[in-house]
Design a protein around this motif. Sequence first.
Motif, PDB file in Angstrom:
ATOM      1  N   PHE A  88       0.769  -1.199  -0.063  1.00  0.00           N
ATOM      2  CA  PHE A  88      -0.002   0.042  -0.037  1.00  0.00           C
ATOM      3  C   PHE A  88       0.840   1.168   0.047  1.00  0.00           C
ATOM      4  N   GLN A  89       0.259   2.364  -0.549  1.00  0.00           N
ATOM      5  CA  GLN A  89       1.131   3.697  -0.518  1.00  0.00           C
ATOM      6  C   GLN A  89       1.320   4.166   0.914  1.00  0.00           C
ATOM      7  N   HIS A  90       0.437   3.926   1.789  1.00  0.00           N
ATOM      8  CA  HIS A  90       0.565   4.464   3.267  1.00  0.00           C
ATOM      9  C   HIS A  90       0.949   3.298   3.978  1.00  0.00           C
ATOM     10  N   TYR A  91       1.415   2.012   3.557  1.00  0.00           N
ATOM     11  CA  TYR A  91       2.119   1.164   4.371  1.00  0.00           C
ATOM     12  C   TYR A  91       1.053   0.222   5.040  1.00  0.00           C
ATOM     13  N   ASN A  92       0.143   0.780   5.726  1.00  0.00           N
ATOM     14  CA  ASN A  92      -0.714   0.047   6.514  1.00  0.00           C
ATOM     15  C   ASN A  92      -0.155  -1.133   7.437  1.00  0.00           C
ATOM     16  N   LEU A  97       3.376  -2.015  16.850  1.00  0.00           N
ATOM     17  CA  LEU A  97       4.246  -3.393  16.986  1.00  0.00           C
ATOM     18  C   LEU A  97       5.601  -3.173  16.233  1.00  0.00           C
ATOM     19  N   SER A  98       6.290  -4.385  16.611  1.00  0.00           N
ATOM     20  CA  SER A  98       7.625  -4.421  16.001  1.00  0.00           C
ATOM     21  C   SER A  98       7.809  -4.785  14.350  1.00  0.00           C
ATOM     22  N   VAL A  99       8.694  -4.394  13.822  1.00  0.00           N
ATOM     23  CA  VAL A  99       9.014  -4.793  12.540  1.00  0.00           C
ATOM     24  C   VAL A  99       8.718  -6.346  12.236  1.00  0.00           C
ATOM     25  N   GLY A 137      17.181  -5.788   3.468  1.00  0.00           N
ATOM     26  CA  GLY A 137      18.026  -4.697   4.277  1.00  0.00           C
ATOM     27  C   GLY A 137      17.607  -4.151   5.361  1.00  0.00           C
ATOM     28  N   LEU A 138      16.910  -5.012   6.177  1.00  0.00           N
ATOM     29  CA  LEU A 138      16.230  -4.492   7.530  1.00  0.00           C
ATOM     30  C   LEU A 138      16.717  -5.293   8.789  1.00  0.00           C
ATOM     31  N   GLU A 139      17.657  -5.873   8.397  1.00  0.00           N
ATOM     32  CA  GLU A 139      18.151  -6.881   9.401  1.00  0.00           C
ATOM     33  C   GLU A 139      18.470  -6.324  10.904  1.00  0.00           C
ATOM     34  N   GLU A 140      18.730  -5.057  10.801  1.00  0.00           N
ATOM     35  CA  GLU A 140      18.840  -4.169  12.099  1.00  0.00           C
ATOM     36  C   GLU A 140      17.941  -3.412  12.619  1.00  0.00           C
ATOM     37  N   GLN A 141      16.487  -3.625  11.980  1.00  0.00           N
ATOM     38  CA  GLN A 141      15.338  -2.812  12.238  1.00  0.00           C
ATOM     39  C   GLN A 141      14.349  -3.953  13.012  1.00  0.00           C
ATOM     40  N   LEU A 149      10.439   3.918  12.210  1.00  0.00           N
ATOM     41  CA  LEU A 149      11.035   3.638  10.875  1.00  0.00           C
ATOM     42  C   LEU A 149      10.929   5.175   9.885  1.00  0.00           C
ATOM     43  N   SER A 150      11.777   4.958   8.939  1.00  0.00           N
ATOM     44  CA  SER A 150      11.391   6.240   7.793  1.00  0.00           C
ATOM     45  C   SER A 150      10.523   5.501   6.883  1.00  0.00           C
ATOM     46  N   GLY A 151       9.982   6.282   5.850  1.00  0.00           N
ATOM     47  CA  GLY A 151       8.932   5.795   4.885  1.00  0.00           C
ATOM     48  C   GLY A 151       9.714   4.820   4.150  1.00  0.00           C
ATOM     49  N   GLY A 152      10.518   4.921   3.521  1.00  0.00           N
ATOM     50  CA  GLY A 152      11.331   3.786   2.800  1.00  0.00           C
ATOM     51  C   GLY A 152      11.605   2.395   3.496  1.00  0.00           C
ATOM     52  N   GLN A 153      11.808   2.521   4.834  1.00  0.00           N
ATOM     53  CA  GLN A 153      12.057   1.448   5.703  1.00  0.00           C
ATOM     54  C   GLN A 153      10.414   0.671   6.058  1.00  0.00           C
ATOM     55  N   LYS A 154       9.334   1.486   6.452  1.00  0.00           N
ATOM     56  CA  LYS A 154       8.238   1.028   6.288  1.00  0.00           C
ATOM     57  C   LYS A 154       7.620   0.378   5.215  1.00  0.00           C
ATOM     58  N   GLN A 155       7.951   0.893   3.982  1.00  0.00           N
ATOM     59  CA  GLN A 155       7.631   0.124   2.734  1.00  0.00           C
ATOM     60  C   GLN A 155       8.099  -0.955   2.621  1.00  0.00           C
ATOM     61  N   ARG A 156       9.356  -0.951   2.800  1.00  0.00           N
ATOM     62  CA  ARG A 156      10.226  -2.370   2.863  1.00  0.00           C
ATOM     63  C   ARG A 156       9.339  -3.651   3.798  1.00  0.00           C
ATOM     64  N   VAL A 157       9.119  -3.120   4.995  1.00  0.00           N
ATOM     65  CA  VAL A 157       8.485  -4.104   6.027  1.00  0.00           C
ATOM     66  C   VAL A 157       7.157  -4.368   5.140  1.00  0.00           C
ATOM     67  N   GLY A 158       6.421  -3.464   4.530  1.00  0.00           N
ATOM     68  CA  GLY A 158       5.088  -3.720   3.855  1.00  0.00           C
ATOM     69  C   GLY A 158       5.217  -5.025   2.856  1.00  0.00           C
TER      70      GLY A 158
END
Length: 262
Positions: A88-92, A97-99, A137-141, A149-158
């Motif tokens: 999603f655009q806004h990650y949802n 909660l944690s990553v 690339g999120l092993e440290e998060q 998280l930053s927006g880019g990190q949130k999108q990678r979680v998504g």
Amino acid sequence: MKTLLDVKNVSKQYGQDAFALSDVSFSVKEGEFVSIIGQSGAGKSTLLRCINRMIDVNGGDIVFDDVNVPALKKRELRKLRTKIGMVFQHYNLVNRLSVIENVLHGRLGYKSVIGGALGLYSEAEKKQAFALLNILGLEEQVYKRCDQLSGGQKQRVGIARALIQDPKMLLCDEPIASLDPNSSKVIMDHLRDISTKMGITVLVNLHQVDVALKYSDRIIGVCKGKVVYNGSPKDITNEAIHRIYGSEAGELMMDLGGKNVG
């Protein structure tokens, strides 16, 4: 390559309003990377949400993996949705909660209501979540709350949450619209790798023509709910850009460096 998705004469109307989608037809092959481009309000998001039936169509058929989506009952639809990941655009995400917890939510479609509510995940599922976060690339998060998280990190979680479903296709609804250029490139590179290396079909809505030209195997241009272009990025012309974007076209072609596209 096998056809994974076949959209046939699909229409969608909200109330008495004009049609959001009108007689839309196209197909997508397994492993293909397809971008849907068009102005805001052209019907791109409605189209994506019709494919996994977050929205019901008014007419036409959507066949995914040999299953007619509009005909499915509730339980069958839940099963089908495990094969279609959504970004999603806004990650949802659930920010408190944690990553890792957010990523594991991608397995809820496979759980009973009680198993999901209790967060009962297997060791294999947890290992898969860690592996996906590593790839992205999120092993440290992993144990950070998502609101840190930053927006880019949130999108990678998504994206990781969608991939842990083991989907055959990812639907990405304006995944870079809220991101800066550097983060956008990271996200698009990952999506391209998911298509190329994992063999997962990717269908992505984009507003940015230059991004679509760079990453896609094929581009579908939508204007006022209708498909007005369906072809290779290298065959797209200034005339096609005009058909897709109307009054916005001149500005977009200047963004492309004023070159004659195609």
